[in-house]
Design an enzyme around this catalytic site. Structure first.
Site, PDB file in Angstrom:
ATOM      1  N   ASP A   1      23.087 -52.117  43.945  1.00 28.64           N
ATOM      2  CA  ASP A   1      22.691 -50.950  44.748  1.00 28.64           C
ATOM      3  C   ASP A   1      21.415 -51.220  45.529  1.00 28.64           C
ATOM      4  OD1 ASP A   1      24.616 -48.725  43.649  1.00 28.64           O
ATOM      5  OD2 ASP A   1      23.863 -49.803  41.906  1.00 28.64           O
TER       6      ASP A   1
ATOM      7  N   GLY B   1      37.470 -36.029  58.106  1.00 29.27           N
ATOM      8  CA  GLY B   1      36.879 -35.698  59.402  1.00 29.27           C
ATOM      9  C   GLY B   1      37.533 -34.536  60.109  1.00 29.27           C
TER      10      GLY B   1
ATOM     11  N   TRP C   1      34.938 -55.965  48.590  1.00 29.50           N
ATOM     12  CA  TRP C   1      35.493 -54.956  49.501  1.00 29.50           C
ATOM     13  C   TRP C   1      34.412 -54.459  50.472  1.00 29.50           C
ATOM     14  CZ3 TRP C   1      36.899 -49.392  47.430  1.00 29.50           C
ATOM     15  CH2 TRP C   1      35.772 -48.778  46.888  1.00 29.50           C
TER      16      TRP C   1
ATOM     17  N   ASP D   1      35.610 -44.542  46.320  1.00 29.75           N
ATOM     18  CA  ASP D   1      34.431 -44.066  45.602  1.00 29.75           C
ATOM     19  C   ASP D   1      34.663 -42.619  45.197  1.00 29.75           C
ATOM     20  OD1 ASP D   1      32.941 -46.392  45.733  1.00 29.75           O
ATOM     21  OD2 ASP D   1      31.937 -45.841  47.603  1.00 29.75           O
TER      22      ASP D   1
ATOM     23  N   GLU E   1      31.550 -53.691  43.610  1.00 28.11           N
ATOM     24  CA  GLU E   1      31.849 -54.026  45.005  1.00 28.11           C
ATOM     25  C   GLU E   1      33.136 -54.851  45.118  1.00 28.11           C
ATOM     26  OE1 GLU E   1      29.828 -52.242  46.277  1.00 28.11           O
ATOM     27  OE2 GLU E   1      27.835 -52.450  45.412  1.00 28.11           O
TER      28      GLU E   1
ATOM     29  N   ARG F   1      43.767 -53.644  46.769  1.00 25.63           N
ATOM     30  CA  ARG F   1      43.671 -52.374  47.505  1.00 25.63           C
ATOM     31  C   ARG F   1      44.724 -52.333  48.615  1.00 25.63           C
ATOM     32  NH1 ARG F   1      40.057 -50.383  51.968  1.00 25.63           N
ATOM     33  NH2 ARG F   1      39.308 -52.516  52.172  1.00 25.63           N
TER      34      ARG F   1
END
Length: 529
Positions: free
Chosen positions: A466, A259, A406, A352, A190, A242
């Protein structure tokens, strides 16, 4: 000389899910879907690029839990059976749609897709995907990172430093066993960082890690180049940040590429659409529906009236989007290079890995197109690993980022709120007990050593971020709660048996056969000092 460097980072991780006590277990589908939709397609993209002699450098995390599952014989066999089932469904779908001019080509497309995956899995990769990734690292195309042993969220573990150290040390040792070298970098689960963590990383010869944008912009002292150059922490371990612009282009639900209405719709699947009696052999044994991977519609728009999917048009759109992504990076590098006083900017674009293929079916085509188009004009910018940047720029500003992640909000609220805060008093208590066990039994005999090793294993499994994340997001909550409680209960039973000197060997063997993670684990990793 190029204007800048682009570090494409793919974080591949899944929690350890293995249930030999069941013939078919729904949550094991997380692995099987990820292999079919992300890991195999990415391997095929990378291997084809190598065959075509297209130069590239991509950074990729393979978390220890994911590597362990990919190497597990039981899960390999179950995945092979899943592929057989998908190919059988493909044949049935081709027959069912034989008179349908619209959907028959889509059935053929999906049948051929799964048959090609089965062929690749068995014949080309010999069921050994970890070895395939390792070959790509050994050839210089991938820089494979490790991750916390079980993806534990380290900022919420820092009150027991030995537990943090165990997450890092177990991961580093596991990486060395599987990839034959020290891990150059680590993906902190994370992107969870807190000041001082870098000393534990340095002890394992880890050279860099990643943080979110605000962790660098808010570092002390403020970095001169913001998130576009790494900083060194005091021990010399580098932190890369990032880039928000490149993340927005891909991640954004409103404006991101995935999208686009041309792309395949994730949420329409024949497992939900077709007659239950027809689809029953390919869903859950209980008759509950689930995704099969056969999806015949495109996103279309914010409507329930979806239009048929066109694979060729979608692949062409992925090429266009890759070109747009690279065009925007060129403009970004031009701007940054004019303001960084000669220091080449590095843009870190982390995602990811499961976004590419699982959530965004055309994602692997996008990666392929991005790499091919970037290779055509290397004078503008280069695809690199963060390690390449550190080799080129041996001196960087020294600073300390703040505690950060993040996750939504940028700190710890995804893993610590009213939905999941109950777990931490138990996790922290168990961690302290594990440290005490390692201190009090420095050289345990064989049976007691097995129990201590298994106690350490159960603690690591309970610490997976998780489970807290699932509780927060409200998906599969019962399973996440069950896993947390079961691992803690096993840990406590093992703890009490070790303390009492009454170890139940048959039960211990049962638990060892069920939770098989890290067979090389040595409980003394928790020893204080």
């Amino acid at each position: 000389m190029s204007l800048g460097s682009l570090a494409l980072v793919l974080h591949a991780h899944l929690p350890f899910v293995r249930h030999p006590e069941y013939e078919d277990f729904l949550e094991e589908d997380w692995l099987y879907e990820a292999i079919s939709e992300t890991y195999l397609p990415l391997l095929r993209v990378f291997d084809t690029l190598v065959e075509d002699r297209v130069p590239f450098r991509v950074t990729m995390t393979l978390s220890p839990t994911l590597v362990s599952m990919l190497n597990d014989d039981l899960l390999r066999e179950r995945y092979a059976r899943r592929l057989d089932l998908l190919c059988e469904l493909g044949a049935r779908e081709v027959h069912r749609t034989r008179d349908d001019a619209t959907f028959h080509p889509l059935a053929v497309f999906h049948r051929d897709h799964f048959e090609s995956l089965r062929l690749a899995y068995h014949n080309h990769y010999k069921r050994d995907l970890v070895a395939a990734f390792r070959r790509l690292q050994d050839s210089g195309h991938l820089d494979i990172l490790t991750c916390n042993a079980t993806h534990g969220f380290l900022p919420l573990m820092q009150q027991t430093p030995e537990a943090v150290r165990a997450q890092v040390t177990v991961a580093a040792n596991h990486y060395r066993q599987n990839f034959g070298r020290d891990p150059a970098g680590i993906w902190l689960a994370e992107c969870g960082y807190y000041p001082g963590l870098e000393r534990i990383l340095s002890a394992e010869r880890i050279r860099y890690f990643f943080v979110d944008t605000h962790a660098l912009t808010d570092a002390t002292p403020r970095p001169l180049h913001g998130p576009y150059a790494p900083i060194f922490t005091e021990p010399g371990v580098a932190a890369f940040a990032r880039d928000p612009e490149s993340s927005q282009q891909v991640w954004s639900t409103e404006h991101g590429y995935p999208g686009d209405p041309i792309y395949r719709e994730f949420y329409r699947d024949i497992g939900w659409d077709l007659d239950l009696d027809y689809i029953r052999p390919f869903i859950q044994p209980t008759g509950d529906r689930k995704n099969t991977g056969f999806k015949y519609f495109r996103i279309t728009g914010k409507t329930n009236d979806k239009q048929p999917y066109n694979p060729a048009a979608a692949r062409e759109r992925a090429w266009v989007h890759a070109g747009n992504f690279l065009f925007n990076r060129e403009r970004q590098f031009e701007y940054l290079a004019s303001r960084m006083g000669g220091r080449k900017p590095v843009v870190v674009a982390p995602y990811d890995a499961e976004l590419f293929g699982h959530w965004w079916f055309e994602g692997p085509h996008f990666i392929d197109a991005l790499i091919r188009q970037a290779a055509r004009n290397p004078s503008r910018f280069q695809l690199i690993s963060p390690l390449d940047d550190l080799r080129e720029h041996a001196e960087n500003q020294v600073a300390t980022p703040p505690m950060s992640s993040w996750g939504a909000g940028g700190y710890a609220n995804m893993w610590l709120d009213g939905t999941n805060d109950w777990i931490y008093r138990h996790l922290n208590h168990a961690a302290r007990q594990m440290v005490e066990l390692a201190r009090d039994f420095p050289d345990a005999p064989s049976l007691k050593r097995r129990a201590l090793n298994q106690a350490a294993r159960e603690l690591l499994l309970a610490q997976s971020s998780d489970w807290a994340f699932i509780m927060k997001t409200g998906t599969m909550v019962d399973y996440a709660v069950r896993r947390t409680k079961e691992h803690l209960q096993r840990f406590l039973r093992l703890h009490d048996q070790v303390r009492a000197g009454t170890i139940d060997e048959p039960w211990l063997s049962h638990v060892e056969a069920r939770d098989t993670l890290f067979p090389e684990l040595d409980y003394r990793v928790y020893r204080p000092g």
